[in-house]
Write an enzyme that holds these catalytic residues in place. Structure first.
Site, PDB file in Angstrom:
ATOM      1  N   CYS A   2      -4.008  -3.375  -2.203  1.00  0.00           N
ATOM      2  CA  CYS A   2      -3.063  -2.362  -2.640  1.00  0.00           C
ATOM      3  C   CYS A   2      -2.048  -2.091  -1.533  1.00  0.00           C
ATOM      4  O   CYS A   2      -2.382  -2.136  -0.351  1.00  0.00           O
ATOM      5  CB  CYS A   2      -3.693  -1.028  -3.023  1.00  0.00           C
ATOM      6  N   GLY A 100      -7.934   1.702  -0.818  1.00  0.00           N
ATOM      7  CA  GLY A 100      -9.286   1.773  -0.260  1.00  0.00           C
ATOM      8  C   GLY A 100     -10.280   2.097  -1.357  1.00  0.00           C
ATOM      9  O   GLY A 100      -9.977   1.968  -2.543  1.00  0.00           O
TER      10      GLY A 100
END
Ligand code: F6R
Length: 612
Positions: A2, A100
């Protein structure tokens, strides 16, 4: 994985955010989104690539000078509109982006549901923003303090950015285990997962440390502190990255540009370090640990994917030149198998991104057990170099194509220099051999320029094999890892099943696959088991396999047997991987283009694998 990007200041946020997302798209590309504050909190997100988000926001209100944006590689929940970031809080007053994994999100979610929270997505991230709002409402704290208190309840890895309708000049960011860079402008702040979205606006940056958070308010100085509430003094660094390195520069794809950049990237890896005149290699970053390396009982190379292949080449190099035993480990296996590690071991962690979760975890474990950890990384300021005792950057420049090319050859170049430096110090090779190898290494960039001239021919060969279902890559010695790397490149960007094998192992199984449909790519340079490879080629031909051979310029023997030969210049046996890899990269590239595959962003992949 990401990519996250955020902005607060005087400028319009949207153009900065969307350009930043394009720069970070290599980190994940299954959905993207943006939230911008302008009195209201406007949030737009879409499944698909960043340009799909751009189409979606056309004619929508994107005004505002503070915003957050995200490009996703799905971990929790499918790639769809709901799971895309940013996520709203329950009252839709706050928005968050996150890179995360929040490991304890299930228990936090249950608790919040019991208090009346309703969730729109399956993500762990949405739980975190609800938690922040819950704390804010119940404990009457400001945004920064609510984020801080919430983070103290969270277990896992994160880089987050949060904005609130009620504190419309403030961006709160925090990092633990996922990367985060803050760019300091004149009257504004830029935040991103790496420096690429920031470099065109400011070169003054802070690489956040784990457990830190920052309060970024327009017109004010940064407040940096730990999530335990201890104020930190910011450590400013200067970015040296060039903007050109982030553009395609006339090439159709980043991957092709990066393949063609290799003469330059390898020169950059060697610059100032390979000192021909003095007859030495000087790797300033590891000088302090030279003795440790020389006296190591064992060297462990730890990496994943292509970097692991570079480690395999490193094993051959170090054992031949330094006579120190080497083991090469997949980080993901190493970290979970209770390996024997002693204080006499030196671990060399190899990683382009410097963020690979398994590699990072493996070196943390080896460090705890007393080993000395050296890093070979490309991305300056990334997590792995900060976790190692010392190391050397490859300086290959930003690698944006998801399939690694120039990073691999720079890693191999650096490993060669390291092995030569240690061998020279130890006296495990003669001075004249050392000087001979330094000269040979110095000549490699020019020789790669020669190899790149095979581009058109490789493209013609690729056209003949673009519809193959399978491919086999064979090499021996130093070129066994090259075979593995060739196969990985083909499968990851063209989705053709490919396997790399030590050539002699073919007889022990893979030979059963060979028929007239099967291209077999054999790395068969004059130096290094040539006769044995000739026999292997005959075995393939006897079974009607199609042979594409990488041979030394002027070779006639293999030319008479193989269906196609691609010539590389004659180089030292231990340097062949640096030149033999190039045509294999081009071959995969052209096959992928001819199959209409997305070369720079292959399906299901991401460049930084920050989850295990
Ligand atoms: C393949 C590729 C991956 C990476 C692997 C490790 O082309 O790029 O296999 O090599 O994910 O990544 P780094 O080197 O960033 O640790």
């Amino acid at each position: 994985m990401c990519g996250i990007v955020a902005y607060v200041g005087d400028k319009q946020a949207y153009p900065i955010l969307i350009k930043g997302l394009h720069r970070l798209e290599y980190r994940g590309y299954d959905s993207s989104g943006v939230a911008i504050l302008n009195g209201k909190l406007n949030l737009y997100k879409r499944k698909g690539k960043v340009n799909q988000l751009e189409d979606f926001v056309e004619n929508k209100d994107i005004n505002g000078t503070i915003g957050i944006a995200h490009t996703r590689w799905a971990t929790h929940g499918q790639p769809n509109d709901e799971n895309a970031h940013p996520h709203f809080s329950q009252n839709q007053d706050l928005a968050i982006i996150h890179n995360g994994i929040i490991e304890n999100y299930v228990s936090l979610k249950e608790e919040l549901i019991s208090r009346g929270h309703k969730f729109l997505s399956e993500t762990d991230t949405e739980v975190l923003i609800h938690l922040i709002e819950d704390i804010q409402d119940n404990e009457k704290l400001d945004l920064a303090e609510s984020v801080r208190v919430a983070l103290n309840q969270v277990v896992g890895a994160y880089a987050i950015a949060v904005i609130s309708k009620d504190e419309s000049n403030k961006l709160i960011v925090a990092k633990n285990g996922s990367p985060m860079v803050i760019g300091i402008g004149d009257n504004d702040f830029y935040v991103a997962s790496d420096a690429t979205p920031i470099v065109e606006y400011t070169r003054k940056v802070i690489y956040m440390e784990d457990g830190e958070m920052a309060i970024l308010e327009k017109g004010k100085d940064i407040i940096l502190k730990s999530v335990k509430n201890i104020i930190h003094t910011p450590y400013f660094q200067e970015l040296t990255m060039s903007l050109d390195a982030l553009e395609k520069g006339g090439y159709e794809h980043f991957m092709l540009k990066e393949i063609f950049e290799q003469p330059i990237s390898i020169r950059e890896t060697m610059r100032g370090r390979l000192r021909l005149g003095q007859g030495i290699v000087n790797l300033g970053g590891i000088t302090e640990y030279k003795n440790k390396l020389m006296n190591a009982k064992r060297i462990l190379m730890i990496a994943c994917g292509t970097s692991w292949h570079a480690g395999l080449v490193g094993e051959y190099l170090f054992e031949e030149l330094t006579r120190i035993p080497v083991e090469v480990e997949y980080a993901s296996e190493f970290r979970y198998r209770n390996p024997i590690i002693t204080e006499d071991d030196v671990v060399i962690a190899i990683s382009q991104s410097g963020e690979t979760a398994d590699t990072l975890a493996a070196i943390k474990m080896a460090k705890e057990k007393g080993a000395t950890i050296l890093g070979i990384c490309n991305v300056v300021g990334s997590s792995i170099p900060r976790e190692t005792h010392a190391g050397s950057y490859t300086h290959a420049g930003p690698e944006i194509g998801v399939a690694s090319t120039k990073a691999f050859t720079s890693q191999v170049t650096l490993l060669t220099m390291m092995a030569l430096m240690i061998a020279h110090e130890k006296g495990s090779i003669t001075n004249s051999r050392h000087q001979q190898l330094l000269n040979a290494l110095d000549a490699i960039p020019n020789q790669i320029e020669e190899v790149l001239k095979t581009n058109d021919f490789v493209k013609e060969v690729a056209l003949l094999y673009k519809d193959s279902k399978n491919a086999l890559y064979l090499g021996r010695g130093y070129n066994f890892p090259v075979a593995l790397e060739g196969a990985l490149k083909l499968k990851e960007i063209s989705y053709i099943h490919a396997e790399g094998y030590p050539a002699a192992e073919m007889k022990h199984g893979p030979i059963a696959l060979i028929d007239e449909q099967m291209p077999v790519i054999v790395i068969a340079p004059k130096k290094g088991h040539y006769d044995k490879l000739v026999s292997n080629i005959q075995e393939v031909k006897a079974r009607k396999g199609k042979v594409i051979a990488i041979v030394t310029k002027g070779d006639t023997e293999v030319r008479n047997m193989a269906d196609h030969v691609i010539e590389i210049p004659e180089v030292e046996e231990l340097l062949v991987p640096l030149v033999a890899t190039i045509p294999l990269q081009l071959f995969s590239y052209y096959i992928a283009v001819m199959r209409d595959c997305n070369v720079d962003q292959p399906r299901n992949l991401a460049k930084s694998v920050t989850v295990e």
